[in-house]
Design an enzyme around this catalytic site. Structure first.
Site, PDB file in Angstrom:
ATOM      1  N   LYS A  13       4.788  -1.082  10.771  1.00 30.11           N
ATOM      2  CA  LYS A  13       5.161  -0.294  11.959  1.00 30.11           C
ATOM      3  C   LYS A  13       3.999  -0.206  12.950  1.00 30.11           C
ATOM      4  O   LYS A  13       4.181  -0.384  14.146  1.00 30.11           O
ATOM      5  CB  LYS A  13       5.527   1.154  11.586  1.00 30.11           C
ATOM      6  N   ARG A  88       9.380  12.139  10.136  1.00 30.30           N
ATOM      7  CA  ARG A  88       9.266  11.752   8.727  1.00 30.30           C
ATOM      8  C   ARG A  88      10.092  12.658   7.832  1.00 30.30           C
ATOM      9  O   ARG A  88      10.107  12.457   6.624  1.00 30.30           O
ATOM     10  CB  ARG A  88       7.810  11.852   8.305  1.00 30.30           C
ATOM     11  N   ARG A 122      -5.337  -3.651   3.190  1.00 27.51           N
ATOM     12  CA  ARG A 122      -5.471  -3.290   4.609  1.00 27.51           C
ATOM     13  C   ARG A 122      -6.874  -2.747   4.909  1.00 27.51           C
ATOM     14  O   ARG A 122      -7.440  -1.983   4.145  1.00 27.51           O
ATOM     15  CB  ARG A 122      -4.422  -2.227   4.948  1.00 27.51           C
ATOM     16  N   ARG A 155      -8.693   2.989   4.408  1.00 21.90           N
ATOM     17  CA  ARG A 155      -8.259   4.381   4.457  1.00 21.90           C
ATOM     18  C   ARG A 155      -8.236   4.964   3.047  1.00 21.90           C
ATOM     19  O   ARG A 155      -7.828   4.288   2.107  1.00 21.90           O
ATOM     20  CB  ARG A 155      -6.846   4.447   5.056  1.00 21.90           C
ATOM     21  N   ARG A 166       2.440   8.383  -1.630  1.00 16.38           N
ATOM     22  CA  ARG A 166       3.046   8.217  -0.304  1.00 16.38           C
ATOM     23  C   ARG A 166       4.420   7.562  -0.399  1.00 16.38           C
ATOM     24  O   ARG A 166       5.330   7.908   0.353  1.00 16.38           O
ATOM     25  CB  ARG A 166       2.123   7.377   0.599  1.00 16.38           C
TER      26      ARG A 166
HETATM   27  P1  AMP Z   1       0.388   7.166   8.620  1.00 18.19           P
HETATM   28  O1  AMP Z   1      -0.814   6.640   9.305  1.00 18.19           O
HETATM   29  O2  AMP Z   1       1.614   7.208   9.512  1.00 18.19           O
HETATM   30  O3  AMP Z   1       0.656   6.502   7.303  1.00 18.19           O
HETATM   31  O4  AMP Z   1       0.074   8.714   8.296  1.00 18.19           O
HETATM   32  C1  AMP Z   1      -1.007   9.088   7.475  1.00 18.19           C
HETATM   33  C2  AMP Z   1      -0.805  10.503   6.961  1.00 18.19           C
HETATM   34  O5  AMP Z   1      -0.741  11.423   8.065  1.00 18.19           O
HETATM   35  C3  AMP Z   1       0.487  10.750   6.184  1.00 18.19           C
HETATM   36  O6  AMP Z   1       0.380  10.347   4.832  1.00 18.19           O
HETATM   37  C4  AMP Z   1       0.649  12.249   6.357  1.00 18.19           C
HETATM   38  O7  AMP Z   1      -0.249  12.978   5.526  1.00 18.19           O
HETATM   39  C5  AMP Z   1       0.197  12.454   7.795  1.00 18.19           C
HETATM   40  N1  AMP Z   1       1.337  12.288   8.722  1.00 18.19           N
HETATM   41  C6  AMP Z   1       1.514  11.311   9.660  1.00 18.19           C
HETATM   42  N2  AMP Z   1       2.661  11.473  10.316  1.00 18.19           N
HETATM   43  C7  AMP Z   1       3.251  12.573   9.804  1.00 18.19           C
HETATM   44  C8  AMP Z   1       4.478  13.255  10.050  1.00 18.19           C
HETATM   45  N3  AMP Z   1       5.361  12.810  10.975  1.00 18.19           N
HETATM   46  N4  AMP Z   1       4.745  14.369   9.318  1.00 18.19           N
HETATM   47  C9  AMP Z   1       3.885  14.837   8.406  1.00 18.19           C
HETATM   48  N5  AMP Z   1       2.720  14.233   8.091  1.00 18.19           N
HETATM   49  C10 AMP Z   1       2.401  13.114   8.776  1.00 18.19           C
END
Ligand code: AMP
Length: 212
Positions: A13, A88, A122, A155, A166
């Site tokens: 994404k 989410r 990654r 990360r 996750r």
């Molecule tokens: P991502 O980079 O989108 O994988 O997000 C990394 C982390 O940020 C996730 O594992 C959550 O802890 C937090 N996070 C990102 N987007 C959201 C969301 N829409 N709702 C809640 N937590 C989020």
């Protein structure tokens, strides 16, 4: 053109959101990036999000919804936006319906083994955010960003224990959004397991059909 990019972590994404953002001149709004920056800057939001993110859990809905609502009130989203990693949860999706009109929710489909392979390999540029993969898309010099010379890092939540968590969170809390947007007639699927070029082609077809 207001788009949501939906799909499990590691589905591509973020990579496609960056490409689409540049190609169509609309901002990529990644809640994950916003939270990571808040953690790095040690803001109040960052302090609240840090431990939750490290565990691979979700930041509470009220905080996340408020953040996106404020972001979507800015002028640069007038021609459209890409929400990358939001909503989410069903609660986030329902809240979003109250402050934005969505054209399509694009669902990046991919199987679990491929997700784990992608996420563990990654690497991200600590300076410009460019995304690499140690075997699929390695930088010219290991550990260094081709674009800006920044240092690459992994990360914390791309380490195996957090990935499992996750994925479980995705299945329980985010996957129901597929039915939510399908019922609303907004869901568009792309097969994201082949390579970025193939994903991009499918995405362009969808965007053209929206704009037509
Ligand atoms: P991502 O980079 O989108 O994988 O997000 C990394 C982390 O940020 C996730 O594992 C959550 O802890 C937090 N996070 C990102 N987007 C959201 C969301 N829409 N709702 C809640 N937590 C989020």
């Amino acid at each position: 053109m207001n788009l949501i990019f939906l799909g499990p972590p590691g589905a591509g994404k973020g990579t496609q959101a960056k490409i689409t953002s540049e190609k169509y001149g609309i901002p990529q709004i990644s809640t994950g990036d916003i939270f990571r920056k808040a953690v790095a800057d040690q803001t109040e939001l960052g302090k609240q999000a840090k431990a939750i993110m490290e565990k691979g859990e979700l930041v509470p809905d009220n905080l996340t919804i408020e953040l996106v609502k404020e972001r979507l009130a800015k002028d640069d989203v007038k021609a459209g936006f890409i929400l990358d990693g939001f909503p989410r949860t069903i609660e986030q999706a329902k809240a979003l319906d109250n402050f934005a009109e969505i054209d399509a929710a694009i669902n990046f489909e991919i199987d679990k083994e491929e997700i784990v392979r992608r996420l563990t390999g990654r690497r991200i540029c600590s300076n410009c955010g460019a995304i690499y993969h140690i075997t699929d898309f390695p930088p010219k010099v290991p550990g260094i960003c081709d674009k800006c010379g920044g240092k690459l890092y992994q990360r914390d939540d791309d380490k195996p224990e957090a990935i499992e968590k996750r994925l479980a969170v995705y299945t329980k809390q985010t996957e129901p959004l597929i039915t939510f947007y399908s019922s609303a007639g907004k869901l568009r699927n792309i097969n994201s397991s082949i390579n970025p070029e193939t994903s991009e082609k499918q995405l362009i077809d969808i965007i053209n059909s929206i704009k037509a």
